[in-house]
Design a protein around this motif. Sequence first.
Motif, short mmCIF file in Angstrom:
data_model
loop_
_atom_site.label_atom_id
_atom_site.label_comp_id
_atom_site.label_asym_id
_atom_site.label_seq_id
_atom_site.Cartn_x
_atom_site.Cartn_y
_atom_site.Cartn_z
N THR A 99 7.32 7.98 -10.93
CA THR A 99 6.20 7.70 -10.03
C THR A 99 6.68 6.87 -8.84
O THR A 99 7.72 6.23 -8.88
CB THR A 99 5.07 6.94 -10.75
N LEU A 100 5.85 6.89 -7.79
CA LEU A 100 6.11 6.09 -6.60
C LEU A 100 5.04 5.00 -6.53
O LEU A 100 4.08 5.01 -7.29
CB LEU A 100 6.08 6.99 -5.36
N ALA A 101 5.20 4.06 -5.64
CA ALA A 101 4.28 2.93 -5.55
C ALA A 101 2.86 3.37 -5.19
O ALA A 101 2.65 4.42 -4.58
CB ALA A 101 4.79 1.93 -4.51
N ALA A 102 1.89 2.53 -5.57
CA ALA A 102 0.48 2.72 -5.22
C ALA A 102 -0.05 4.08 -5.68
O ALA A 102 -0.84 4.71 -4.99
CB ALA A 102 0.26 2.53 -3.72
N HIS A 103 0.35 4.50 -6.88
CA HIS A 103 -0.11 5.75 -7.48
C HIS A 103 0.25 6.98 -6.64
O HIS A 103 -0.44 7.99 -6.67
CB HIS A 103 -1.61 5.73 -7.75
N VAL B 280 2.37 0.00 -9.30
CA VAL B 280 3.45 -0.18 -8.32
C VAL B 280 4.55 0.86 -8.45
O VAL B 280 5.54 0.82 -7.73
CB VAL B 280 4.07 -1.59 -8.42
N GLY B 281 4.40 1.81 -9.39
CA GLY B 281 5.42 2.83 -9.55
C GLY B 281 6.57 2.38 -10.42
O GLY B 281 7.72 2.77 -10.20
N GLY B 282 6.29 1.57 -11.44
CA GLY B 282 7.35 1.06 -12.30
C GLY B 282 7.99 2.10 -13.19
O GLY B 282 9.03 1.85 -13.80
N LEU B 283 7.38 3.28 -13.30
CA LEU B 283 7.95 4.37 -14.08
C LEU B 283 8.91 5.19 -13.21
O LEU B 283 8.70 5.34 -12.00
CB LEU B 283 6.84 5.27 -14.62
N ALA B 284 9.92 5.76 -13.83
CA ALA B 284 10.97 6.49 -13.10
C ALA B 284 10.45 7.75 -12.42
O ALA B 284 11.12 8.31 -11.55
CB ALA B 284 12.11 6.85 -14.05
N HIS C 18 1.51 -5.34 -1.42
CA HIS C 18 1.12 -4.34 -2.43
C HIS C 18 -0.27 -3.78 -2.12
O HIS C 18 -0.49 -2.56 -2.15
CB HIS C 18 1.16 -5.04 -3.80
N ALA C 19 -1.21 -4.66 -1.81
CA ALA C 19 -2.57 -4.22 -1.47
C ALA C 19 -2.58 -3.41 -0.18
O ALA C 19 -3.28 -2.39 -0.07
CB ALA C 19 -3.48 -5.43 -1.35
N ALA C 20 -1.79 -3.85 0.82
CA ALA C 20 -1.75 -3.13 2.09
C ALA C 20 -1.17 -1.73 1.92
O ALA C 20 -1.64 -0.77 2.55
CB ALA C 20 -0.92 -3.92 3.10
N LEU C 21 -0.17 -1.57 1.06
CA LEU C 21 0.38 -0.24 0.80
C LEU C 21 -0.66 0.66 0.14
O LEU C 21 -0.77 1.85 0.47
CB LEU C 21 1.63 -0.34 -0.07
N SER C 22 -1.45 0.11 -0.77
CA SER C 22 -2.49 0.91 -1.42
C SER C 22 -3.51 1.42 -0.42
O SER C 22 -4.12 2.49 -0.63
CB SER C 22 -3.18 0.09 -2.52
N ALA C 23 -3.73 0.67 0.66
CA ALA C 23 -4.72 1.04 1.67
C ALA C 23 -4.14 1.88 2.80
O ALA C 23 -4.89 2.48 3.58
CB ALA C 23 -5.35 -0.23 2.27
N TYR D 261 7.08 -6.63 -10.56
CA TYR D 261 7.22 -5.17 -10.68
C TYR D 261 7.35 -4.52 -9.30
O TYR D 261 8.17 -3.62 -9.09
CB TYR D 261 5.96 -4.62 -11.35
N TYR D 262 6.50 -4.96 -8.37
CA TYR D 262 6.47 -4.35 -7.04
C TYR D 262 7.82 -4.52 -6.33
O TYR D 262 8.37 -3.57 -5.75
CB TYR D 262 5.35 -4.96 -6.19
N VAL D 263 8.36 -5.73 -6.37
CA VAL D 263 9.60 -6.00 -5.65
C VAL D 263 10.77 -5.25 -6.29
O VAL D 263 11.63 -4.70 -5.59
CB VAL D 263 9.87 -7.52 -5.61
N ALA D 264 10.80 -5.19 -7.63
CA ALA D 264 11.87 -4.44 -8.31
C ALA D 264 11.82 -2.97 -7.94
O ALA D 264 12.85 -2.33 -7.65
CB ALA D 264 11.74 -4.61 -9.82
N ASN D 265 10.61 -2.40 -7.93
CA ASN D 265 10.45 -0.98 -7.60
C ASN D 265 10.82 -0.72 -6.14
O ASN D 265 11.47 0.28 -5.81
CB ASN D 265 9.00 -0.58 -7.86
N LYS D 266 10.42 -1.62 -5.26
CA LYS D 266 10.73 -1.46 -3.83
C LYS D 266 12.23 -1.48 -3.60
O LYS D 266 12.77 -0.66 -2.83
CB LYS D 266 10.04 -2.56 -3.04
N LEU D 267 12.93 -2.41 -4.26
CA LEU D 267 14.37 -2.50 -4.07
C LEU D 267 15.06 -1.23 -4.56
O LEU D 267 15.88 -0.64 -3.83
CB LEU D 267 14.93 -3.72 -4.80
N MET D 268 14.74 -0.80 -5.76
CA MET D 268 15.46 0.34 -6.33
C MET D 268 15.10 1.65 -5.63
O MET D 268 15.98 2.38 -5.16
CB MET D 268 15.17 0.44 -7.83
N LYS D 269 13.81 1.94 -5.51
CA LYS D 269 13.42 3.24 -4.96
C LYS D 269 13.45 3.26 -3.44
O LYS D 269 13.73 4.31 -2.84
CB LYS D 269 12.01 3.61 -5.46
N GLY D 270 13.16 2.12 -2.82
CA GLY D 270 13.03 2.11 -1.37
C GLY D 270 14.30 1.81 -0.62
O GLY D 270 14.48 2.29 0.50
#
Length: 892
Positions: free
Chosen positions: A346-350, A340-344, A504-509, A109-118
């Motif tokens: 939202t962004l990653a890490a809430h 991870v922001g899998g919804l259209a 993913h954890a580092a982005l949350s922090a 989920y994280y990698v898919a979201n990063k590719l599309m949104k980032g």
Amino acid sequence: MNTIKTTCPYCGVGCGIEATVEDSTTHRVTIKGDSTHPANFGKLCSKGATLGDTVSLENRLLYPSIHGQRVDWDSALNHVAARFNEIIEKHGPEAVAFYVSGQLLTEDYYVANKLMKGFIGTANIDTNSRLCMSSAVVGYKRAFGADTVPCNYEDLELAELILLVGSNAAWCHPIAFQRIRKAKENNPNLKVVVIDPRATASCDIADLHLPVKPGMDALLFNGILAHLQQNGRLDQAYIDDHTEGFAAAVSEAQHSAGSIEQVASACGLSSAAVGTLFDWFAHTEKTVTVYSQGINQSGSGSDKCNAIINCHLATGRIGKPGMGPFSFTGQPNAMGGREVGGLANTLAAHMDLDNPEHVDRVSRFWGSDKIADKQGLKAVAMFDAIAAGQIKAVWIMATNPVVSMPDADKVKHALQQCELVVVSDCIANTDTAQLAHVLLPATGWSEKDGTVTNLERRISRQRPLFPASGAARHDWWIISQVAQRMGFREAFNYASSADVFREHAALSAFENDTEHQLRDFNLSAFARIDQHDFDALQPVQWPVSAGHTAGTARMFADGQYFTANRKARFISITPRPPVNAPNADYPFTLNTGRLRDQWHTMTRTGLAAKLTAHRPEPFVEIHPTDAERLGLAARSLANIQSLWGNMLARVEINPGQQIGSLFVPMHWTGQTSSHGRMGAVVNPVVDPHSGQPESKQTPVHISTWPAQWYATILSRKPLHIEGAEYQVKVRGERYFRYELASTETGKDWRVWARSLLAAEEQHIDDNYWLEYSDQQAGYYRTAYLLDRELQACLFVGPNSELPEPGWLGSLFAKTELSRAERLSLLSGLPPKGETDIGRIVCSCFNVGEKSIKQAVQTQQLQSVADISACLNAGSGCGSCVAELKEFLPKPT
């Protein structure tokens, strides 16, 4: 043998599993519950317990292909990357989309979201979790400032009042429901209320069932809020110190709800029942409200969620043991997708797409200047855009939208004309995979390696039991490889799922002060996790910060929320009726949902014969009054028609169904049923805030489908059947079962049967066949044997009264039938001295209804405990307990 601890891939309960691999070559594995996992403590439902039956290579997608031709990975990945880049260059990033799934692991989920949104730079990535819990996300975010589930399973055991609202937890979250059942046995003060239009299996433990009129939940909870105000049952200090917006919310609640009598009338309930609910809620501090798809899947689902949360805020019943608003998610990793922001939207890490500070933060962390800064298209709108030609390329991962989406035929047609459809999945033949230009083989459960988060915020490891099959690869690897070929190599240079989890954890922090907890989602304790510690990761509830490495059991104990002023928000709710109400042409309300023993579109559970026996065909529940008025006989076939499509289903007459309402399950596909796709019927109306479809309230018409003949076939080999409009394929033990019907008149059954059942062997002379025919009455029966071993049998009749497959199916386990069995075969009944267990009731122990009836009668059984002691039924996952009670003597 090697025992591995992993996590179940079904519902959001997130049960721990101990899998003992007996043979990795043949994928033979023994499954049992993990007694140390805090989600289930060793218990498993019927689906989890049969996971070992679902890990074969049958119907697995094993190699990449382009336009149906097998290719190597480099060719497939280069093709996908080049085509996406071409379309983006020509039409812009908004012309591409990802549609992903709660079946993905968090790392995928994280990698898919990063590719599309980032890096592609659009938020056109959405998930099938949009269909499940996106309204709950909106409810939590509006109230708390973040998508934070405050409760945990222990709260169910500490509560003294549990409301199950739009939640048939007994079937949809069985192990969590069994914890409630056990808590009720241990605590006589615990009361359970079920608020649901249907009388479901969850009503088995209910002290009160409120069969609320479909769509009226917000009014009912507005009524509770108004009642709390009128009777001085508010926690005014909590309201003053920790919330805002109460005055407007309670004023609207009083205006819309009125008196108990008015609420009862509008909701289709008795005043006494509503009064009891209001009184219990007002006087019971330890109250947990569990809500699920019955609330979320609505054109006003977000408002219903906030109407529930309002009542908890008004009483200060949140963040404390035994209380809180508890959203039950459907999928195993719906929560991970939210993280991870899998919804259209939202962004990653809430973090949020509409918050420039958040967008800037994620942009700097990812090192990308292309990051999306506005919401993308949600699921229904996404497929509308594909249909309109606005989206030219879509990548669908681990989901089957041609079956599960509302207005599913439109989704099918949209994909048929889309310029590029990429599907990555572990399954080769699905309704969606058939429309793909590129197929990419992904690892499945038992091969995946990463993490999932359950509905109480608990992160658990999903560990591989076997090496990847064929050329299958992890989803995060597939996405990363495409990203590298699109020109983003440095940002997607992952070597393992641990690498992804660490990022993913580092982005949350990142810029998230753990002392003041600026954002709810925080995994700072894992921001430097290495492979060894990732492999050994134990189940833990987030947030898991450097100072709280044991995790966090429940949220908001300090009354501090994630809004700007740290106060929770009441949301003023004006109840709204369904957008599409029943009318003269479509007078019934169609409700949809899950079955006890099946999961989504049955690509996994359909492989387990134990799970297909309980409810083998699509069915429609209807109230006896409606059935009699329309001339719908039990077990006959009905046509269900809406403005969007139709389906065929067996009629089940059920007094627990409301008059004017119908229920159908969601699981059948074009692969398993010719006309059983529920999604083709469901209306595409969505909640304006969450975009979640209104899957519980579609206006429909129901009528008898005029079948001229019905047939049942049991065959040792799979068959390709023509000449029957209605077809359902079911897996049995060592055989395949087919239920058929047609509106055409009968045929030459002998010729048809022999060409169908013995086509390969050409054994069509009488020496291989048993046969009975009554042409005038419309009956034909035949059986095909080789060396006294049963190969296939066919039963045809003018109505649905055909032999049950219980005893007949058992004959396929035998290499030779006895003379008595051969003589009895065409009757469909066992010879004297042999038993027919009948329709399966308990899937865990394969106990049928005839066995239960006989035991109850001959041994004078008086309780479910007696049945369990005699037959084991009900002693496994417990999901059949409500059904077992129906076999017991009725009190005089």
